[in-house]
Design an enzyme around this catalytic site. Structure first.
Site, mmCIF file in Angstrom:
data_model
loop_
_atom_site.group_PDB
_atom_site.id
_atom_site.type_symbol
_atom_site.label_atom_id
_atom_site.label_comp_id
_atom_site.label_asym_id
_atom_site.label_seq_id
_atom_site.Cartn_x
_atom_site.Cartn_y
_atom_site.Cartn_z
ATOM 1 N N ASP A 54 0.326 8.936 -2.995
ATOM 2 C CA ASP A 54 -0.769 8.272 -2.287
ATOM 3 C C ASP A 54 -1.162 9.086 -1.062
ATOM 4 O OD1 ASP A 54 -1.500 6.099 -3.749
ATOM 5 O OD2 ASP A 54 -0.247 4.655 -2.698
ATOM 6 N N ARG A 72 -6.568 11.059 -8.254
ATOM 7 C CA ARG A 72 -7.260 9.787 -8.054
ATOM 8 C C ARG A 72 -8.301 10.025 -6.968
ATOM 9 N NH1 ARG A 72 -3.594 5.734 -5.449
ATOM 10 N NH2 ARG A 72 -2.759 5.334 -7.520
#
Length: 302
Positions: A131, A179
């Site tokens: 992340d 992502r």
């Protein structure tokens, strides 16, 4: 809007409130956006998603990590979650915040922890997504990703469209699973776009670049306008359906998630769980202040 976002970002960093939130349980509307406080309840949510043709990327929540002992506990919780994904045979992978496993304590120590996680995931054929956090941690995250990619293939990261440098980062990571998001933190004008229109335009640009690159693309947005433009683009360019997916957060636009999966698109839901839900929830309120209504309704109904 800017003031509201700054207010909730500030609340997300409040350690006193984070500690108190662990005692509250999933209240103030957080239960709508967090899939339980333990592995068992989270797994039920993932199985339900799977039954609708939707995969999951699981986030074992945890922030405010200041000691190596806390980082090791967080790492062990992630390893237990990987084991649960394997033992329950669910369609899922994991998202990991590097600050949770010691990035601010010692980058070398953090690298050891994430290497252990990625190695364990590789055994189970599970992907690990690093992340992306705020701008202060961006280069460190990319440096650790580079180190991991020398040994592993089951790892990728997140690129945030509101940062000026993101186009260059996407081009440098064209072989990596990414992502792509608009961005959830409040960053300065020196490093990031500030206007929604500019962010949206750059986001769509980055999506188009990576869709035509070798790396897998995860398009993480709730913006139906962007999704519509992506659908048009993939038809025009004959982009294979197995080279990308759409992603949304758990608890958001659930019907649209199911509809996209029914249309034949690969779809993954970001599923956070754990007792440390508070900071995650505050950032979601910062992103979408309309969600304050959820919190107020929960308070009134208590």
């Amino acid at each position: 809007m800017g003031v509201t976002k700054s207010f909730f970002i500030a609340l997300s960093k409040n350690q006193v409130l984070n500690s108190a939130a662990k005692k509250w349980g999933l209240k103030l509307g957080a239960g709508k956006m967090v899939a339980g406080t333990d592995i068992q309840s989270m797994m039920q949510s993932v199985k339900e998603l799977n039954s609708n043709g939707i995969s999951a990327t699981i986030d074992s929540l945890g922030e405010f990590v200041h000691t190596k002992e806390e980082a090791v506990r967080a790492k062990d919780a992630i390893l237990r979650t990987l084991e649960a994904i394997q033992s329950h045979s669910v369609n899922a992978h994991m998202s990991v915040k590097l600050t949770q496993i010691g990035l601010d304590i010692d980058p070398a120590f953090c690298l050891q922890n994430i290497q252990e996680i990625v190695a364990a995931a590789e055994k189970y054929d599970i992907f690990i997504n690093l992340d992306m956090e705020d701008y202060a941690h961006l280069q460190q995250t990319l440096d650790i990703l580079e180190a991991l990619l020398k040994q592993y293939e089951n790892v990728g990261t997140v690129i945030q469209a509101y940062l000026y440098r993101s186009e260059k980062d996407v081009e440098n990571l064209q072989n990596v699973r990414l992502r792509l998001v608009k961005g959830a933190y409040k960053e300065s004008v020196e490093v990031s776009l500030q206007e929604k229109k500019e962010i949206d335009e750059n986001y769509l640009k980055l999506i188009k670049i990576h869709l035509q690159a070798p790396g897998y693309t995860s398009i993480a947005t709730h913006d139906h306008h962007i999704i519509g433009q992506v659908k048009t683009f993939i038809k025009e360019k004959n982009i294979p359906l197995d080279s990308f997916e759409f992603q949304m957060l758990y608890g958001f636009r659930s019907e649209m998630q199911k509809d996209l999966a029914k249309e034949g698109f690969a779809f993954t839901t970001y599923v956070p769980f754990g007792q440390d839900w508070y900071a995650y929830y505050m950032r979601r309120l910062a992103e979408r202040p309309q969600n304050i209504n959820l919190a107020l309704k929960s308070l009134v109904s208590r």
